[in-house]
Design a protein around this motif. Structure first.
Motif, PDB file in Angstrom:
ATOM      1  N   UNK A 438       0.777  -1.229   0.000  1.00 24.96           N
ATOM      2  CA  UNK A 438       0.000   0.000   0.000  1.00 24.96           C
ATOM      3  C   UNK A 438       0.806   1.276   0.000  1.00 24.96           C
ATOM      4  N   UNK A 439       2.110   1.193  -0.251  1.00 24.66           N
ATOM      5  CA  UNK A 439       2.973   2.373  -0.269  1.00 24.66           C
ATOM      6  C   UNK A 439       3.015   2.977  -1.676  1.00 24.66           C
ATOM      7  N   UNK A 440       3.660   4.138  -1.788  1.00 23.94           N
ATOM      8  CA  UNK A 440       3.919   4.756  -3.084  1.00 23.94           C
ATOM      9  C   UNK A 440       5.420   4.740  -3.339  1.00 23.94           C
ATOM     10  N   UNK A 441       5.811   4.593  -4.604  1.00 23.41           N
ATOM     11  CA  UNK A 441       7.237   4.541  -4.956  1.00 23.41           C
ATOM     12  C   UNK A 441       7.514   5.513  -6.095  1.00 23.41           C
ATOM     13  N   UNK A 442       8.693   6.136  -6.060  1.00 24.53           N
ATOM     14  CA  UNK A 442       9.138   7.079  -7.090  1.00 24.53           C
ATOM     15  C   UNK A 442      10.586   6.786  -7.433  1.00 24.53           C
ATOM     16  N   UNK A 443      10.980   7.158  -8.636  1.00 27.28           N
ATOM     17  CA  UNK A 443      12.372   7.045  -9.055  1.00 27.28           C
ATOM     18  C   UNK A 443      12.846   8.410  -9.524  1.00 27.28           C
ATOM     19  N   UNK A 444      13.921   8.908  -8.908  1.00 28.72           N
ATOM     20  CA  UNK A 444      14.494  10.198  -9.282  1.00 28.72           C
ATOM     21  C   UNK A 444      16.010  10.082  -9.315  1.00 28.72           C
ATOM     22  N   UNK A 445      16.612  10.424 -10.442  1.00 34.17           N
ATOM     23  CA  UNK A 445      18.071  10.447 -10.556  1.00 34.17           C
ATOM     24  C   UNK A 445      18.710   9.158 -10.059  1.00 34.17           C
ATOM     25  N   UNK A 446      18.123   8.037 -10.457  1.00 37.15           N
ATOM     26  CA  UNK A 446      18.626   6.697 -10.095  1.00 37.15           C
ATOM     27  C   UNK A 446      18.483   6.368  -8.610  1.00 37.15           C
ATOM     28  N   UNK A 447      17.743   7.183  -7.856  1.00 36.81           N
ATOM     29  CA  UNK A 447      17.394   6.852  -6.475  1.00 36.81           C
ATOM     30  C   UNK A 447      15.943   6.394  -6.434  1.00 36.81           C
ATOM     31  N   UNK A 448      15.624   5.525  -5.473  1.00 39.41           N
ATOM     32  CA  UNK A 448      14.268   5.007  -5.305  1.00 39.41           C
ATOM     33  C   UNK A 448      13.715   5.529  -3.991  1.00 39.41           C
ATOM     34  N   UNK A 449      12.491   6.101  -4.013  1.00 35.00           N
ATOM     35  CA  UNK A 449      11.856   6.643  -2.831  1.00 35.00           C
ATOM     36  C   UNK A 449      10.602   5.834  -2.505  1.00 35.00           C
ATOM     37  N   UNK A 450      10.440   5.468  -1.246  1.00 29.22           N
ATOM     38  CA  UNK A 450       9.287   4.704  -0.762  1.00 29.22           C
ATOM     39  C   UNK A 450       8.569   5.549   0.285  1.00 29.22           C
ATOM     40  N   UNK A 451       7.245   5.738   0.098  1.00 25.70           N
ATOM     41  CA  UNK A 451       6.490   6.672   0.929  1.00 25.70           C
ATOM     42  C   UNK A 451       5.291   5.952   1.543  1.00 25.70           C
ATOM     43  N   UNK A 452       5.168   6.022   2.882  1.00 25.78           N
ATOM     44  CA  UNK A 452       4.005   5.500   3.583  1.00 25.78           C
ATOM     45  C   UNK A 452       3.829   4.008   3.416  1.00 25.78           C
ATOM     46  N   UNK A 453       2.548   3.542   3.450  1.00 24.56           N
ATOM     47  CA  UNK A 453       2.226   2.145   3.275  1.00 24.56           C
ATOM     48  C   UNK A 453       1.808   1.483   4.577  1.00 24.56           C
ATOM     49  N   UNK A 454       1.946   0.160   4.612  1.00 20.60           N
ATOM     50  CA  UNK A 454       1.479  -0.619   5.757  1.00 20.60           C
ATOM     51  C   UNK A 454       2.380  -1.843   5.934  1.00 20.60           C
ATOM     52  N   UNK A 455       2.923  -2.016   7.131  1.00 18.78           N
ATOM     53  CA  UNK A 455       3.719  -3.206   7.436  1.00 18.78           C
ATOM     54  C   UNK A 455       3.072  -4.023   8.548  1.00 18.78           C
ATOM     55  N   UNK A 456       1.751  -3.876   8.701  1.00 14.90           N
ATOM     56  CA  UNK A 456       0.991  -4.418   9.812  1.00 14.90           C
ATOM     57  C   UNK A 456       0.302  -3.292  10.548  1.00 14.90           C
ATOM     58  N   UNK A 457       0.827  -2.106  10.395  1.00 12.35           N
ATOM     59  CA  UNK A 457       0.202  -0.870  10.866  1.00 12.35           C
ATOM     60  C   UNK A 457       0.473   0.210   9.823  1.00 12.35           C
ATOM     61  N   UNK A 458      -0.374   1.231   9.823  1.00 12.44           N
ATOM     62  CA  UNK A 458      -0.252   2.305   8.833  1.00 12.44           C
ATOM     63  C   UNK A 458       1.015   3.116   9.117  1.00 12.44           C
ATOM     64  N   UNK A 459       1.767   3.437   8.061  1.00  8.54           N
ATOM     65  CA  UNK A 459       3.083   4.062   8.196  1.00  8.54           C
ATOM     66  C   UNK A 459       3.084   5.515   7.731  1.00  8.54           C
ATOM     67  N   UNK A 460       4.009   6.299   8.287  1.00  6.68           N
ATOM     68  CA  UNK A 460       4.278   7.655   7.795  1.00  6.68           C
ATOM     69  C   UNK A 460       5.739   7.806   7.392  1.00  6.68           C
TER      70      UNK A 460
END
Length: 634
Positions: A438-460
């Motif tokens: 349930x997270x969002x992912x982005x790619x910028x300048x060969x870096x990968x960004x992972x935002x929020x989601x759920x690992x058993x609880x909701x994440x920030x």
């Protein structure tokens, strides 16, 4: 009952009371005539302007006229002719003594006339306050409408000015190109004519030499042996010159170098380059990239460690801030339209290919489909290695990556990649720090960004992989699962909507400001949305579909990042959540693919940014939701 302007009493002739519709105040007809100028009337009480084609269309205040009329106040009971003694609260009637004794009012709640009158005065006073509040609301709305009209006129004038400048520059470029081609054509013609004249002169000289040789041969027939021998060397040299084989003229088209198609293409590219010149911007990387060590095994747990460093703005293909030469001559406010002006519409780009990957239908899917926008059809290609749901997919260098999500109902951390050139899938040597979905992912300048989601609880959480290690970045201000995230036209990162836990569907959004290394709140959307999709185009960020906690949304709205507000646009034909959306290569279309509205959807809709409307295109071969789609342009 007097006019507040002239202080004369209202009547039904020259001092007829009329209502100013913009503010609600009442002025007599005579005073209005003196204030009526150019179809505008300024209220003497509040200075708000009312626009009227004529005074006669303003409504008369009939209520004032009716109140002005004298009424006979009856202080005796109309039924019994006895003096009024009290007021019946149950029947809301004036009663006399006989009414009390004979008409059933004895057991009712009674009060005195003054107390009843006071109660009604208080009620009318409350109504008056409520009406005043409505009047204030009307005044504010009228002010807002006037400001909106002024803003529209300002925007219209700025756009008109920008486009006039644009077309003047285009005319100049076309004129210069026309002169250049004319000169090139004329030079080619002159060179060819000079060559023809030179060849003609050569042929004429050759003819004269042949005639001279023929004369010498005739003379030799009359000479004696000694003279022939003496003159032979000269005549042999002449003979060799006139019997040499001549080179034929080359039969080539000197104008073959000119192609209408190539010249038009060059002209269009010249126009595009004029308005979209790339400006090299110096940016100091604040996250130092380390030399990539041996591959990290996908099953090895990596902990994201904190970093006090910020992300530098990438010089990527999304860098729409590299504006035109013309734009630099204006202020930032004057060039809003220039920044979003899309010259890609002036020439045909390669078609968009869209990969729809994995997801769920009646079961978890491994299938992958590719959409060809030129042919408007979907084709099945090689399956991915593992079926996934609630995962993320990104373009990464020359590959497409699928990251994390769920497999068999369990969260996973593994990452697969599709090599576009060979159309083969393989596992990546690194993985997420922890399994999540349930997270969002982005790619910028060969870096990968992972935002929020759920690992058993909701994440920030907000994390980055820099080809070496996972690094923790500043947390979101709100926990978000099933959110959507994009890089905005301003090159900041936006996290929008999602599920906040405890049945809370979020309408909020926030922006990671790269310059200050912090998340900032942005205005709320018009609708709470989870499992939505967002798309960035040069003119703003589009939020599409989703689930609001009770219904599947058709609605689409755009975040005007310069004006900092959301604008509602034409909704999709079909409401849906857990859909995927991608933009076409020329930024003219948005594709909404699959999703869920009680059943798995296979239909695909395409939104025209120019026409602000949706249309159906070829459906998926296999309906799917909780999937991902990625656009790939050759």
């Amino acid at each position: 009952m007097d006019c507040p302007e002239c202080k004369l009493e209202f009547d039904e002739t020259s001092h007829l009371p009329r209502i100013l519709t913009a503010c609600g105040h009442t002025i007599c007809d005579s005073c209005l005539k003196s204030r009526y100028k150019k179809k505008n009337i300024i209220c003497p009480q509040c200075s708000i302007t009312t626009i009227a084609q004529s005074l006669n269309i303003l409504p008369s205040n009939l209520a004032l006229l009716q109140l002005k009329q004298k009424k006979v106040v009856q202080d005796v009971c109309t039924k019994h002719g006895k003096p009024i003694e009290a007021f019946c609260c149950n029947d809301k009637a004036l009663v006399c003594v006989i009414c009390l004794l004979e008409d059933g009012h004895k057991s009712h709640e009674l009060t005195t006339i003054p107390k009843a009158a006071k109660k009604y005065r208080d009620i009318l006073s409350n109504y008056k306050q409520l009406s005043s509040s409505n009047l204030d609301y009307i005044n504010r709305e009228n002010k807002d409408l006037q400001e909106k009209q002024a803003s529209l006129l300002m925007s219209y004038n700025k756009l008109l000015k920008d486009f006039l400048i644009i077309f003047e520059v285009i005319k100049k470029i076309v004129s210069e190109k026309e002169l250049q081609i004319k000169e090139k054509l004329k030079k080619t013609l002159d060179d060819e004519i000079d060559a023809i004249n030179a060849k003609s002169s050569q042929l004429a000289n050759f003819s004269v030499s042949i005639e001279t040789f023929k004369t010498e041969v005739l003379s030799s027939e009359k000479e004696n042996d000694l003279d022939i021998i003496l003159n032979f060397s000269k005549r042999e040299e002449l003979a060799r010159s006139v019997t040499t084989k001549m080179q034929p003229s080359l039969k080539t088209d000197p104008f073959g170098q000119f192609s209408i198609e190539s010249e038009v293409t060059a002209l269009i590219k010249q126009i595009q380059n004029k308005f979209f010149q790339k400006v090299e911007t110096k940016s100091t990387p604040t996250i130092k990239k380390k030399v990539l060590p041996a591959a990290t095994p996908a099953n090895k747990k990596i902990t994201a460690k904190p970093s006090g460093k910020t992300i530098s703005k990438p010089g990527s293909a999304l860098d729409w801030n590299n504006i035109s030469v013309i734009s630099r001559a204006h202020s930032d406010e004057d060039t809003l339209s220039m920044k979003s002006f899309d010259f890609n519409s002036l020439y045909k780009l390669h078609g968009t290919k869209i990969y729809a990957i994995s997801g769920f239908s009646d079961k978890a899917l491994s299938t992958v489909e590719v959409y060809d926008s030129n042919a408007d059809n979907w084709a099945i290609v090689n399956d991915c290695l593992n079926p996934r749901t609630q995962f993320a997919a990104i373009n990464y260098i020359n590959d497409i990556m699928t990251i994390g999500g769920k497999q068999g109902g369990k969260r996973i951390s593994t990452i697969e990649k599709l090599n576009i050139a060979t159309n083969t899938w393989s596992m990546c040597p690194f993985a997420l720090p922890t399994p999540k979905s349930g997270f969002a992912a982005l790619s910028l300048s060969n870096d990968i960004y992972i935002i929020g989601g759920n690992d058993g609880s909701v994440l920030n959480t907000f994390e980055m992989y820099n080809l070496d290690e996972w690094i923790s970045l500043p947390n979101l201000s709100s926990k978000r699962d099933e959110l959507a995230a994009v890089v905005g036209p301003d090159l900041n990162i936006y996290a929008i909507g999602g599920y906040g836990g405890d049945s809370l569907v979020l309408e909020s959004g926030e922006m990671y400001n790269i310059e200050i290394d912090a998340w900032e709140k942005i205005p709320n959307m018009s609708y709470p949305r989870r499992a939505l999709s967002v798309i960035t185009l040069p003119d703003g960020i589009y939020a599409i579909g989703g689930y609001n906690g009770s219904s599947y949304l058709r609605e689409m709205e755009k975040y005007e990042y310069r004006m900092k507000k959301w604008v509602n646009l034409t909704p999709m034909k079909t409401g849906r959540c857990t859909l995927s959306c991608v933009a076409s290569a020329d930024c003219q279309y948005i594709y909404a693919i699959g999703g869920f509205n009680g059943v798995a959807l296979g239909n695909v809709e395409r939104y025209s940014v120019v026409e602000n409307k949706w249309e159906d295109v070829a459906p998926l071969k296999c309906p799917r939701f909780m999937h991902c789609s990625v656009a790939y342009n050759d």
